[in-house]
Design an enzyme around this catalytic site. Structure first.
Site, mmCIF file in Angstrom:
data_model
loop_
_atom_site.group_PDB
_atom_site.id
_atom_site.type_symbol
_atom_site.label_atom_id
_atom_site.label_comp_id
_atom_site.label_asym_id
_atom_site.label_seq_id
_atom_site.Cartn_x
_atom_site.Cartn_y
_atom_site.Cartn_z
ATOM 1 C CG HIS A 79 37.638 41.452 32.687
ATOM 2 N ND1 HIS A 79 38.164 41.758 33.916
ATOM 3 C CD2 HIS A 79 38.063 42.422 31.828
ATOM 4 C CE1 HIS A 79 38.882 42.871 33.814
ATOM 5 N NE2 HIS A 79 38.831 43.295 32.561
ATOM 6 C CD GLU A 113 36.998 38.590 35.182
ATOM 7 O OE1 GLU A 113 36.240 39.401 35.739
ATOM 8 O OE2 GLU A 113 38.210 38.821 34.968
ATOM 9 C CG HIS A 148 35.718 42.258 37.613
ATOM 10 N ND1 HIS A 148 36.429 42.388 36.445
ATOM 11 C CD2 HIS A 148 35.043 43.427 37.759
ATOM 12 C CE1 HIS A 148 36.190 43.581 35.909
ATOM 13 N NE2 HIS A 148 35.341 44.244 36.692
ATOM 14 C CD GLU A 195 38.832 40.465 40.791
ATOM 15 O OE1 GLU A 195 38.291 39.536 40.142
ATOM 16 O OE2 GLU A 195 39.462 41.376 40.258
HETATM 17 O O1 0X9 Z 1 42.525 43.777 36.773
HETATM 18 C C1 0X9 Z 1 41.309 43.937 36.828
HETATM 19 O O2 0X9 Z 1 40.672 44.551 35.980
HETATM 20 C C2 0X9 Z 1 40.544 43.315 38.001
HETATM 21 N N1 0X9 Z 1 40.953 41.968 38.191
HETATM 22 S S1 0X9 Z 1 40.515 40.828 37.110
HETATM 23 O O3 0X9 Z 1 41.187 39.591 37.462
HETATM 24 N N2 0X9 Z 1 38.966 40.558 37.252
HETATM 25 O O4 0X9 Z 1 40.818 41.287 35.812
HETATM 26 C C3 0X9 Z 1 40.858 44.081 39.258
HETATM 27 C C4 0X9 Z 1 40.650 45.526 39.146
HETATM 28 C C5 0X9 Z 1 41.023 46.173 40.420
HETATM 29 N N3 0X9 Z 1 41.588 47.428 40.186
HETATM 30 C C6 0X9 Z 1 42.921 47.695 40.352
HETATM 31 N N4 0X9 Z 1 43.778 46.847 40.814
HETATM 32 N N5 0X9 Z 1 43.259 48.918 40.042
HETATM 33 ZN ZN ZN Z 2 37.712 41.002 35.717
#
Ligand code: 0X9
Ligand code: ZN
Length: 416
Positions: free
Chosen positions: A159, A162, A288, A358
């Site tokens: 991302h 990040e 991330h 994260e």
């Molecule tokens: O949403 C995402 O891609 C990740 N969080 S972020 O804030 N870095 O964008 C988390 C991905 C974790 N996976 C799921 N929740 N399925």
């Molecule tokens: Zn992310």
């Protein structure tokens, strides 16, 4: 980077808040919003609208929405539009920044490889939409047949905004080389007996876009031209395991746009092909930011992984690593359902023990995506031991389920 103190940063955030009712014009078309939600089902309903959830609290989430998304959200949820985003307080990159833009990162990796040809090899694993090389450094003694050794892969920068997720794997690579040269027994052992792959930035186009033009853009996706005036696919929704089954969007303008098809993007394809070519890889970690979490599959389903041993390995390792970085360990979908992420694919397709970290900070008030360069060392110091733990256990991840192993782990003097 022109450095600003925490006090200055807080004052700017406060100032922004005070001004939020009056001065929206100069800010990008994105808003920090707070939505009431008390469980993962409610959070998934919010994620399904195509906005990104960035922080999960007990009775609410905070996230980012564009103006066009606000009306629809307000009609369905209890939404508080906290304030428009302004990120003018940041001026990365500049020559004295600790953060690495793409050229600086390329130079750092090239230097590492050129100065240490006996243990580091660098290559491009593919190119982004805009033609930037996606670089991997592979660490291991040249004399060994690396592909026959236990493999572990670290990656960052899926991302765009990040940025600390790029610094962490870069610093990991530099640390391993430095400690090997210094004769640190544990690291020498790793370099001798492990096959370590590090890909600091998967989405170079997005990151460069985010830092171009003098102020951060809060950009998330890659830079695919979607052909309708919008840009970008969410690379962490584009992997091909249960792709498009929830928590991702078919709307090209959405920040969680899943793409035309699984692996439609050159960046996610590069990771797919590289991981698939190295079947000695047993553990994967995708960095991330932010929220301070250790996540593991599944993300596309509330169900735990069907293979109970694999579930327990993830759970045990996540809890163990949390003792070092103090992050919260949990299954990804406990946050909200999201399909097409890296780790569902790497575990689902290849059985690789897979984690998403994260990284710091915990929340927006501590800097969110842009916590300042002082956070880089903090993040590294908290997360180096979890990384070494994964390298160590890549030889036999399931060994962490052995009672003796767990006892040793809990008694380790390394716990701070
Ligand atoms: O949403 C995402 O891609 C990740 N969080 S972020 O804030 N870095 O964008 C988390 C991905 C974790 N996976 C799921 N929740 N399925
Ligand atoms: Zn992310």
């Amino acid at each position: 980077m022109k450095r600003i103190s925490w006090i200055q940063r807080s004052l700017i955030v406060l100032f922004t808040l005070l001004l939020s009712g009056f001065s929206w014009a100069s800010t990008p078309d994105i808003h920090w919003i707070k939505i009431s939600a008390t469980d993962k089902v409610q959070r998934t309903a919010i994620a399904n609208t195509g906005i990104t959830i960035e922080y999960v609290g007990e009775d609410h989430v905070t996230g980012i929405a564009k103006s066009a998304e606000l009306e629809q959200l307000k009609s369905r949820f209890n939404v508080e539009v906290n304030f428009p985003m302004t990120v003018e307080m940041m001026d990365y990159p500049s020559d004295d920044s600790k953060f690495h833009n793409y050229d600086e990162l390329t130079t750092a990796l090239t230097t590492l490889a050129n100065e240490n040809p006996d243990i580091v090899r660098m290559k491009s694993i593919g190119q982004s939409h805009e033609g930037r090389d996606i670089l991997v450094v592979r660490i291991g003694e040249e004399s060994s047949d690396q592909s026959a050794l236990p493999g572990v892969i670290f990656m960052g920068g899926h991302h765009a905004r990040e940025h600390i997720s790029v610094e962490m794997p870069l610093m990991l690579a530099q640390y391993l080389v430095r400690e090997y040269r210094a004769g640190n027994d544990r690291i020498v052992n790793f370099v001798r007996h492990r096959d370590i792959h590090i890909i600091p930035i998967v989405n170079p186009d997005g990151a460069e876009h985010d830092i171009s033009g003098g102020r951060y853009k809060m950009w998330r996706k890659n830079r695919k031209n979607n052909g309708d005036g919008s840009f970008g696919v969410d690379l962490n929704r584009n992997y091909g395991y249960e792709w498009g089954t929830g928590g991702s969007s078919t709307n090209k303008s959405s920040d969680t746009y899943m793409g035309e098809e699984p692996f439609s993007e050159p960046e996610s394809r590069a990771i797919r092909d590289y991981v698939s070519e190295h079947d000695n890889i047993t553990i994967l970690l995708s960095y991330h930011t932010f929220s301070e979490l250790i996540l593991y599959p599944w993300g596309h389903s509330y169900d735990p992984i069907g293979d109970n041993s694999a579930y327990r390995v993830h759970d045990t390792m996540a809890r163990r690593m949390a003792q070092w970085n103090r992050y919260t360990p949990q299954q990804s979908s406990d946050l909200y359902i999201a399909s097409g992420d890296t780790t569902d694919w790497s575990f689902g397709r290849h059985g690789i023990i897979s984690f998403t970290f994260e990284l710091d900070p915990k929340n927006f008030w501590q800097g969110g995506f842009y916590p300042g360069e002082d956070k880089i060392d903090v993040v590294f110091n908290k997360n180096i031991e979890p990384a070494l733990y994964l390298i160590e256990n890549s030889e036999n991840p399931y060994g962490v389920l052995q009672p003796t192993h767990m006892k040793f782990g809990l008694q380790s003097p390394l716990i701070q």
